[in-house]
Design an enzyme around this catalytic site. Structure first.
Site, PDB file in Angstrom:
ATOM      1  N   SER A 119       0.827  -1.195   0.000  1.00 39.57           N
ATOM      2  CA  SER A 119       0.000   0.000   0.000  1.00 39.57           C
ATOM      3  C   SER A 119       0.865   1.249   0.000  1.00 39.57           C
ATOM      4  O   SER A 119       2.081   1.192   0.157  1.00 39.57           O
ATOM      5  CB  SER A 119      -0.916   0.001   1.226  1.00 39.57           C
ATOM      6  OG  SER A 119      -1.544  -1.255   1.378  1.00 39.57           O
ATOM      7  N   HIS A 124       0.139  15.901  -1.759  1.00 41.01           N
ATOM      8  CA  HIS A 124       0.686  16.959  -2.602  1.00 41.01           C
ATOM      9  C   HIS A 124      -0.036  18.257  -2.255  1.00 41.01           C
ATOM     10  O   HIS A 124      -1.256  18.259  -2.077  1.00 41.01           O
ATOM     11  CB  HIS A 124       0.492  16.649  -4.090  1.00 41.01           C
ATOM     12  CG  HIS A 124       1.072  15.344  -4.515  1.00 41.01           C
ATOM     13  ND1 HIS A 124       2.420  15.159  -4.757  1.00 41.01           N
ATOM     14  CD2 HIS A 124       0.497  14.148  -4.726  1.00 41.01           C
ATOM     15  CE1 HIS A 124       2.638  13.905  -5.111  1.00 41.01           C
ATOM     16  NE2 HIS A 124       1.486  13.271  -5.090  1.00 41.01           N
ATOM     17  N   CYS A 147      -4.117  -2.459   0.992  1.00 48.96           N
ATOM     18  CA  CYS A 147      -4.480  -3.783   0.493  1.00 48.96           C
ATOM     19  C   CYS A 147      -4.509  -4.737   1.683  1.00 48.96           C
ATOM     20  O   CYS A 147      -3.642  -4.667   2.558  1.00 48.96           O
ATOM     21  CB  CYS A 147      -3.474  -4.251  -0.552  1.00 48.96           C
ATOM     22  SG  CYS A 147      -4.027  -5.654  -1.530  1.00 48.96           S
TER      23      CYS A 147
END
Length: 269
Positions: A119, A124, A147
């Protein structure tokens, strides 16, 4: 959230991928060019790559994962990025220090990425202003993809609270499938009808929220807009009492228009 491991016996690894993606917008009134540049500098300092790294370390702890790698980057003239890969925490793993100064980390030069074997987390930032517009904005894009049994929804409230959030756009999707021991496919391992179910009720009272969900595809979408504009909170280096009543009304209307445009995704003429 109840995972599949609590309901049935799986055949092999839980292959479901759960991805939480959202944008957070902070809006500020900064009229002069000097105020606008000072606001961008302030945002860059408050949410630099070091601060973002700590936030992602905290998220990793909250969702019960461990960090494999971290990288970070500050940009010129503004903005920063953080990317993190993570793995499910195994029995006996050292608990993660929110300062990220110890544990199983591989920190690379000046870039912030943290990697899990299954994962990842990314952040950002996009501070922006225009000299012909008195409203400056700060946008944060966040992705938490996991996951297995760990879930990004567990960190949703922490992430919302880590930023000044006027407009929030959230997407959550479960991809792939996993099987039980008899070979039956399962395309989701928990019950969910809305992302709002995982947001603190006290937080929801501050926002107008709408959902656009595609249940047959396990796609969930929520948009949130702050209800009340307390003008002082949106003035940069200015006291509300320095403004005349007509100026306060004009600025409040400008802020509200900017928020509506971002929330709706279209310009208002």
């Amino acid at each position: 959230m109840l995972g599949l491991e609590q309901k049935l016996t799986l055949y092999g690894f839980n292959n479901l991928t759960k991805t939480l993606s959202f944008n957070i917008y902070d809006v500020c009134y900064a009229k002069s060019e000097r105020e606008q540049k000072d606001y961008i500098a302030y945002i860059d300092e408050q949410y630099n790559s070091d601060r973002l790294t700590k936030i992602l370390c905290d998220v990793t702890e909250i969702i019960g994962a461990r960090i494999l790698n971290i990288s970070k980057q500050d940009y010129e003239p503004q903005g920063a990025s953080v990317n993190v890969l993570i793995a499910e925490r195994e029995l006996g793993d050292e608990s993660i220090d929110p300062s990220c100064n110890r544990g199983k980390y591989n920190i690379q030069s000046e870039t912030v990425h943290a990697h899990l074997d299954k994962s990842h987390l990314t952040v950002h930032t996009y501070p922006e202003y225009h000299p012909d517009n008195s409203i400056s904005t700060f946008r944060v894009d966040i992705d938490v993809s996991t996951c297995g049994t760990i879930s990004p929804l567990n960190a949703l409230n922490y992430l919302i609270g880590s930023f000044d959030s006027d407009i929030i756009t959230i997407d959550y999707r479960v991809r792939g499938f996993t099987r039980d021991v008899l070979g039956k496919k399962f395309f989701i391992d928990h019950n969910i009808t809305s992302i709002q179910e995982y947001i603190d009720k006290a937080t929801l009272t501050k926002y107008d929220a709408i959902d656009v969900n595609v249940y047959q595809s396990n796609i969930f979408h929520t948009k949130m807009l702050i209800k009340n504009i307390e003008l002082q909170n949106y003035l940069f280096k200015k006291d509300v009492y320095e403004l005349t009543p007509s100026q306060r009304l004009e600025i409040t209307d400008s802020l509200h228009r900017e928020m509506i445009e971002i929330f709706s995704g279209m310009n208002i003429y």
